[in-house]
Design a protein around this motif. Structure first.
Motif, PDB file in Angstrom:
ATOM      1  N   GLY A 344       4.562  53.860 -60.076  1.00 50.05           N
ATOM      2  CA  GLY A 344       4.246  54.442 -61.328  1.00 50.05           C
ATOM      3  C   GLY A 344       3.009  55.208 -61.421  1.00 50.05           C
ATOM      4  N   VAL A 345       3.062  56.502 -60.942  1.00 51.99           N
ATOM      5  CA  VAL A 345       1.871  57.481 -60.897  1.00 51.99           C
ATOM      6  C   VAL A 345       2.284  58.607 -61.915  1.00 51.99           C
ATOM      7  N   PRO A 346       1.385  58.748 -63.177  1.00 53.27           N
ATOM      8  CA  PRO A 346       1.845  60.113 -63.941  1.00 53.27           C
ATOM      9  C   PRO A 346       1.659  61.318 -63.179  1.00 53.27           C
ATOM     10  N   LEU A 347       2.167  62.368 -63.789  1.00 49.65           N
ATOM     11  CA  LEU A 347       2.142  63.703 -63.506  1.00 49.65           C
ATOM     12  C   LEU A 347       0.795  64.167 -64.421  1.00 49.65           C
ATOM     13  N   PRO A 348      -0.332  64.324 -63.684  1.00 52.91           N
ATOM     14  CA  PRO A 348      -1.726  64.619 -64.190  1.00 52.91           C
ATOM     15  C   PRO A 348      -1.364  65.874 -65.254  1.00 52.91           C
ATOM     16  N   LEU A 349      -2.087  65.695 -66.452  1.00 60.93           N
ATOM     17  CA  LEU A 349      -2.080  66.538 -67.771  1.00 60.93           C
ATOM     18  C   LEU A 349      -0.621  66.864 -68.266  1.00 60.93           C
ATOM     19  N   ILE A 350       0.482  66.236 -67.723  1.00 58.30           N
ATOM     20  CA  ILE A 350       1.875  66.649 -68.108  1.00 58.30           C
ATOM     21  C   ILE A 350       2.403  65.375 -68.668  1.00 58.30           C
ATOM     22  N   SER A 351       2.365  64.299 -68.193  1.00 60.19           N
ATOM     23  CA  SER A 351       3.009  63.193 -68.700  1.00 60.19           C
ATOM     24  C   SER A 351       2.263  62.610 -69.807  1.00 60.19           C
TER      25      SER A 351
END
Lengths: 379, 633
Positions: A344-351
Motif C-alpha cells: 500500500g504505497v500511494p503514487l506521490p502527489l497523484i493518489s
C-alpha cells in the motif's frame, strides 16, 4: 583565509543589498516548485476522472495540497543548521511516539497506527519518515566519510529501531520506506561496494525474520503475489484488471474520462493506490511518459540540490529525501504494472489522500531550505 | 584519528549522487520498457481483453454465525430486512427524488442524516440506504411506483437481530457498520461485501469465527456495467455458530430479581468456569445500533443517569466490602497468622497502637469474643482489623492475588476491568506514596483502595467452592459449523491455588455456610430447606461517614446509599453454581442482594436437584424479622 565583503555581496542569496525576488525571499527553489505544481495539477486532472467525476473529492484533495504546500513553505524558512540541531530530538520524540502507539495498540487489541491528540489524529510513522534520514545525517555530519565500521554499526541500529517498531504495528509499506531512507543515507555517505553487496545478502537472509513479524493478511499479500490465482477477489484480480487497463490504453489512451476499465468499476482502488492505471488507460503511453518525465525532473533537481549542499548533513539529507520520493514512484508503478507485489504505497502527489502528502512536501521544504540558505565558502 | 577531508568527501558524494541519478534513470527506463511492452507490444491483446471484459467478480458475503444459549434458544439471529437504496450515479436530481419518494414512504430527519453521512463515505456508483427495515406494506407501496424512480431500488439483506434485546445487551454486544477504523484491522478482501462487523461484546470478541469466509460470483455485465447473468459461483462459508454456557432463562430471572435497582449478577459453574448468567442492569436495546443509531437515541443513552451502556458485571468496580472476609480469613489460616479457634475480643472499635483514630465495627456495642466462624457469620469488623494488622499488607495481598483480584479474569469478552488489589507496590506505582498502616486495617474489610468487579468476585467464589481452582470464566461453550455435528470446544484455563491445609478451606466453607444456614448468619433470611447454600454478605460504602457520626439510612439520599453485595455457592456438598450479586444503592447485602442470589439459585438448582416437576416446600424459613442491623461495612 579571509573573505572579501564585496565577494560575498555578489553571490550570497541572503545579501540584503541584492535585489531579491519573492522566491528568494521566501527561500523557495523555482525549478522544484514549478515541477511540484505541474505534477499536482496533473494529479487533480486525473483524480477528477478516477473519482467518477466527483468534484467534491477533487476539492478536498486541493485543500490537502494547499495545506501541504503551506507546510513546505514553512519548513523552507528553517535554516539547515537548525534542522540539524533538531534532528536528534525529532528522532527521539518520533521513536517514543511509536512505542506509545504500540502500547495503546496493545490495549486496543488490533493494528494501531494513529495517535489521537483530541483535535487531530496523527501518525507517528509519518514523522519518522523524515526523522530517520535527519538523524543519520546528523550522526554522520562530523564523522569522517566513508564511515568506519563502528559508526556504520551505530547508524544501522539508529535506523533499525524505528523500522522494527513500524513493522510491528504492522505497517510493512511504511517500514520499507523508512528503511530505504536510512539505506540511502548510508549509500550516499560512501559505504564501500563490498559492504553494499554484503547488506543485500543480509537482507535476503533476514526475510524469514520479517515473515515472522508479519500479520496474517500481510503474509496473504506476499503469497498472492507469488500466486495471484489464490486470491481472486483481492490483489490477484486487482493486478489482472490494472494490467488490462494499462495495456488497452495504448500509445494515445482512450481519452480523458473515457477509460472503460476505470469508469465501469473494473479497477479497484482507482482513485488511491491504482490511480496510475486510470492515467495509463485514458492518457496512454504519452500521458505516462509526461508523468515520468515530471518525476524525473523533480528527482534530478533534488539530486542536484544535494550535490550543491554545503555540508555533509545537507548533502546526505537532501539526497536521501529525493531518493525516497523516487522509491514511492517505483514501488507504486511497479505494483500497478505487475512487476512488484501489492504494497500500500500511494503514487506521490497523484493518489487521493493526505497522510503521506504532508510528509513529502515537508521533505521538499527541507530541500529548498538546504539550497537557499547557502553561504559562500572559498573553494 | 581520522580527520574530515572536506574536498575529498564532496567529490566522493558527487560520485555517489551521479550513480544514484544513473540508477534512477535506469529504473525509470525499466518501468518505461514495461509500460511500452503493455501499452504498445501487447496493446492489441489487452484491447481485446478490455472489450471482452464483461466478467466482473462480485463478492458474496457469508452469513454470520448464530448465537445460542445452552439449551438452544436463539440469542442472535439474522433476519431478512428490506431497505430502500439509491445509487447517486444513476439519479440526476437526488434531492428532488428524495422529495418525491417521501410521498410514498416516510423519510424522517434521522434517515436523511444517515443518508447524507453514508453518501459522503461511499463512491458514486455504490448504493446508499435511504430507509432501512421497511415493513412489507411499505415495500409493496414502493414496488407499484418503482418505474418512476430509476436508480432507486429495494434491497433485501440479512440483518442481525437480538430477540432478547436489553437482557443480553452487554453480553452479546452488537454489530454495526464497518468504520474506517475497523478497516485498519481486518482483511479487506474477506470483508468485501460485508457491511457489518462486531463492535462490542461476544460479537466483537468472536468476530473472527462469526464472520465466515467470503464467496465469489462471476457475473457477466453489459456495456454500461449492468449485470446480465451469473457465470460461476464459489459460495461463501458461513460463520460458525456460538453455543453458550449461558442460560437465557436464568439471565432473565437474574435481571427480574434485581427489581428496580441497578446492579449486576454473575453466575458461573465453579466446575468449569462456564458463565450461566451475566447480567447488568439497566441494559439497552442493541437492535438500535445494528442499522446505525440516531444521534438523538444515542444521546439519550449517554445522558441517562443510570448509564445503560455501562457493563456493570465486567467493568463496574466496587469495593468488595465484607464479601472479602472469607478470603482474608483463609489467608489468615493459610499464612499461619491465626488458627480456626483463635479468638479476638471485639469492643466495637479498633485502635492502632499509639493512634487515636477509632476504626469502628458496624455493631456499636461490639461482638465480644470472636473467632473466625463468628467473624464470618456475623461479619465482625474488629476481628478483621486485628487480623489484617497482624498479617500485614504484603502477606495479605500476595495471598489474595491467588484468587485473581487486581487482574483481568481473561473472560472471552472485551473490555473487562482490572479492579484494584491494594499493595505497597500498587500504591507506589499509582499514587507515588508509601503504604500507611491504617490502610492495611481498612483493606481487611474490603474498603479503602480495594476494588473488584462482580465477575472477579464470582470467579473467586467459584475457587472457594471448587476447593482451589481459579477457573477462567468463559461465556462460549463450543463452536459449531452449520450443518455439522462436530462441536469445537473452547480451550479452558485453570490456575491451581496452593492449598496449605485442606482443613483451612473446609473451615472457611463451613463458616460461609453458617452465614446462610446458621441461626445468627447475616443472610439467614434466605435460608432454604431444599439445598444448603454458603455465602457472604457485604456492603460497599458510597458515602463516607464522619468519625463520630453514624450512618443512618433514612438520612442519606438514594444515590449515596451503600451498594449491597452478596457472594454465594450451592449446594455446599457439591457446588454447581457460584454467584456474585451487586445491588447498587441497595443498602444491606443481607436484605437486598442475598434474596436476588436465592432466586437465581432456586431457578438453577431446584429443577436439577428435584426434577423440573417436583413441588417442594421451599419457603424461606421464618427468620425473626426484627429491625435489621447494618450487615458489616
Amino acid at each position: 583565509m579571509s573573505l572579501h565583503p564585496a565577494e560575498l555581496g555578489d553571490l550570497t542569496p541572503s545579501d540584503p543589498n541584492r535585489r531579491q525576488g519573492v522566491l528568494a525571499r521566501y527561500h523557495l527553489d523555482l525549478p522544484l516548485l514549478v515541477g511540484l505544481l505541474l505534477l499536482s495539477t496533473y494529479g487533480l486532472v486525473v483524480l477528477y476522472s478516477a473519482s467518477g467525476q466527483d468534484i467534491g473529492q477533487v476539492e478536498r484533495q486541493l485543500l490537502r495540497f494547499l495545506l501541504a504546500f503551506g507546510v513546505m513553505v514553512g519548513v523552507a524558512q528553517i535554516r539547515p543548521d537548525q534542522l540539524r540541531r533538531w534532528s536528534p530530538w525529532l528522532y527521539l520524540v518520533g521513536t517514543l511516539l511509536l512505542v506509545l502507539v504500540l502500547v495503546i495498540g496493545d490495549v486496543g487489541k488490533g493494528a494501531q497506527r494513529w495517535l489521537d491528540l483530541g483535535v487531530i489524529r496523527f501518525q507517528p510513522s509519518e514523522m519518522v519518515k523524515l526523522a530517520v534520514p535527519m538523524m543519520l545525517a546528523w550522526y554522520l555530519y562530523d564523522k569522517p566519510l566513508a564511515p568506519s565500521v563502528r559508526h556504520l554499526g551505530v547508524a544501522v541500529v539508529l535506523m533499525a529501531v524505528p523500522v522494527l517498531l513500524i513493522a510491528k504495528q504492522p505497517d510493512l509499506g511504511t517500514s520499507l520506506l523508512v528503511a530505504s531512507a536510512g539505506v540511502f543515507v548510508l549509500f550516499l555517505a560512501g559505504i564501500s561496494w563490498q559492504l553494499i553487496a554484503g547488506l543485500f545478502t543480509a537482507a535476503a537472509a533476514a526475510a524469514p525474520i520479517a515473515w515472522h513479524f508479519m500479520r496474517d493478511y500481510q503474509k496473504q499479500r506476499v503469497l498472492t503475489f507469488l500466486d495471484p490465482e489464490k486470491d481472486p477477489l483481492g490483489a490477484g484480480y486487482h493486478i489482472i484488471q490494472s494490467k488490462i487497463a494499462i495495456g488497452s490504453g495504448g500509445l494515445w489512451g482512450k481519452g480523458w474520462l473515457n477509460g472503460t476499465q476505470s469508469q465501469l468499476d473494473f479497477l479497484p482502488e482507482r482513485h488511491t493506490d491504482f490511480i496510475f492505471a486510470v492515467l495509463a488507460e485514458e492518457l496512454g503511453l504519452v500521458g505516462v511518459s509526461l508523468l515520468l518525465a515530471l518525476y524525473l525532473f523533480i528527482i534530478l533537481r533534488g539530486l542536484y540540490i544535494a550535490t550543491r549542499a554545503q555540508d555533509t548533513y545537507g548533502r546526505l539529507l537532501a539526497g536521501s529525501l529525493t531518493l525516497v520520493f523516487f522509491v514511492y514512484l517505483l514501488v507504486n508503478v511497479g505494483m500497478v504494472s505487475g512487476l512488484l507485489p501489492v504494497v500500500g504505497v500511494p503514487l506521490p502527489l497523484i493518489s487521493y489522500g493526505g497522510t503521506s502528502l504532508v510528509t513529502l512536501m515537508a521533505g521538499f521544504g527541507m530541500l529548498m531550505s538546504i539550497h537557499t540558505h547557502r553561504k559562500l565558502l572559498p573553494r | 584519528m581520522q580527520i574530515k577531508d572536506h574536498i575529498r568527501e564532496e567529490q566522493a558524494f558527487l560520485g555517489r549522487a551521479v550513480v544514484s541519478g544513473l540508477l534512477v534513470i535506469m529504473a525509470l527506463l525499466a518501468l518505461g520498457a514495461r509500460l511500452f511492452q503493455l501499452q504498445v507490444v501487447e496493446h492489441d491483446h489487452f484491447t481485446t481483453l478490455s472489450k471482452d471484459n464483461r466478467v466482473k467478480l462480485r463478492p458474496l458475503p457469508p452469513t454470520r454465525g448464530l448465537i445460542y444459549d445452552r439449551s438452544g434458544v436463539l440469542l442472535a439471529q439474522n433476519r431478512p430486512a428490506y431497505s430502500l437504496e439509491l445509487i447517486p450515479e444513476q439519479v440526476k436530481d437526488v434531492e428532488g427524488t428524495l422529495e418525491r419518494l417521501s410521498r410514498y414512504i416516510e423519510i424522517d430527519a434521522d434517515d436523511r442524516e444517515r443518508f447524507d453521512r453514508l453518501r459522503r463515505r461511499k463512491r458514486r456508483f455504490d448504493s446508499v440506504p435511504i430507509r432501512v427495515n421497511l415493513d412489507p406494506e411499505e415495500a409493496a407501496r414502493f414496488a407499484v411506483v418503482r418505474h418512476l424512480f430509476p436508480g432507486v431500488d429495494i434491497k433485501a439483506q440479512l440483518l442481525r437481530h437480538y430477540p432478547f434485546a436489553a437482557a443480553t445487551s452487554h453480553l452479546l454486544g452488537y454489530v454495526g457498520r464497518i468504520s474506517t477504523r475497523d478497516l485498519e484491522t481486518i482483511d479487506t478482501s474477506n470483508y468485501a461485501g460485508t457491511s457489518h462487523i462486531g463492535k462490542t461484546g461476544l460479537e466483537k470478541s468472536y468476530e473472527a469465527v462469526l464472520h465466515g469466509e467470503v464467496g465469489v460470483q462471476q457475473v457477466e455485465v453489459n456495456s454500461v456495467g449492468r449485470v446480465v447473468r451469473v457465470l460461476e459461483e464459489t459460495p461463501p462459508e458461513p460463520g460458525q455458530d456460538l453455543h453458550l454456557h449461558l442460560d437465557i432463562g436464568l439471565q432473565r430471572i437474574a435481571l427480574e430479581a434485581l427489581g428496580d435497582y441497578n446492579g449486576a449478577v454473575v453466575a458461573m459453574d465453579p466446575r468449569n468456569g462456564g458463565i450461566l448468567a451475566l447480567a447488568s442492569k439497566p441494559g439497552y436495546n442493541p437492535n438500535l445500533f445494528v442499522e446505525g443509531i440516531s444521534r438523538r437515541d444515542y444521546k439519550a443513552l449517554q445522558d441517562n443517569h443510570d448509564r445503560p451502556l455501562y457493563d456493570r458485571a465486567l467493568r463496574g468496580q466496587y469495593p468488595p466490602g465484607s464479601t472479602i472476609k472469607p478470603f482474608i480469613g483463609l489467608a489468615g489460616l493459610e499464612t499461619g497468622t491465626i488458627r480456626y479457634d483463635t479468638t479476638y475480643y471485639c469492643p466495637g472499635y479498633f485502635q492502632l497502637p499509639g493512634h487515636e483514630h477509632k476504626y469502628r465495627d458496624w455493631k456499636k456495642s461490639g461482638h465480644g469474643p470472636v473467632d473466625l466462624d463468628i467473624a464470618i457469620t456475623q461479619s465482625c469488623d474488629v476481628f478483621y482489623y486485628k487480623l489484617a494488622h497482624n498479617m500485614g499488607i504484603d502477606a495479605m495481598s500476595s495471598y489474595l492475588a491467588n484468587f485473581g483480584f487486581g487482574r483481568r479474569t481473561g473472560i472471552d469478552l472485551v473490555g473487562e476491568s482490572r479492579g484494584i488489589l491494594p499493595s505497597r507496590e500498587w500504591k507506589r506505582r499509582n499514587k507515588h506514596q508509601p503504604w500507611y498502616p491504617g490502610e492495611t486495617i481498612i483493606a481487611g474489610i474490603g474498603q479503602g483502595y480495594f476494588l473488584t468487579t462482580p465477575l472477579q468476585l464470582a470467579a473467586a467464589t467459584a475457587a472457594i467452592a471448587n476447593g482451589g481452582h481459579l477457573v477462567q470464566p468463559h461465556v462460549v461453550d463450543y463452536l459449531q459449523t452449520r450443518g455439522s455435528k462436530e462441536r469445537i470446544p473452547i480451550p479452558r484455563h485453570d490456575e491451581p491455588i496452593p492449598v496449605v491445609s485442606q482443613a483451612d478451606w473446609d473451615d472457611v466453607r463451613v463458616a460461609m455456610e453458617h452465614v446462610v444456614q446458621g441461626a445468627r448468619g447475616t443472610a439467614r433470611r434466605i435460608r432454604s430447606v431444599a439445598y444448603h447454600m454458603a455465602g457472604k454478605t457485604g456492603t460497599a460504602q458510597v458515602f463516607t461517614v464522619g468519625q463520630e457520626e453514624e450512618y443512618e439510612e433514612e438520612k442519606v439520599s438514594h444515590k449515596n446509599r451503600d451498594h449491597a453485595l452478596f457472594i454465594a455457592y450451592a449446594p455446599t456438598e457439591d457446588p454447581q453454581i457460584a454467584i456474585a450479586v451487586v445491588v447498587e444503592n441497595g443498602g444491606h447485602g443481607g436484605t437486598t442482594a442475598a434474596p436476588v442470589a436465592r432466586k437465581v439459585m432456586d431457578a438453577w438448582l431446584l429443577p436439577r436437584l428435584y426434577g423440573s416437576d417436583a413441588k417442594i416446600a421451599n419457603d424461606v424459613t421464618d427468620a425473626p424479622t426484627t429491625s435489621t442491623p447494618r450487615d458489616g461495612t
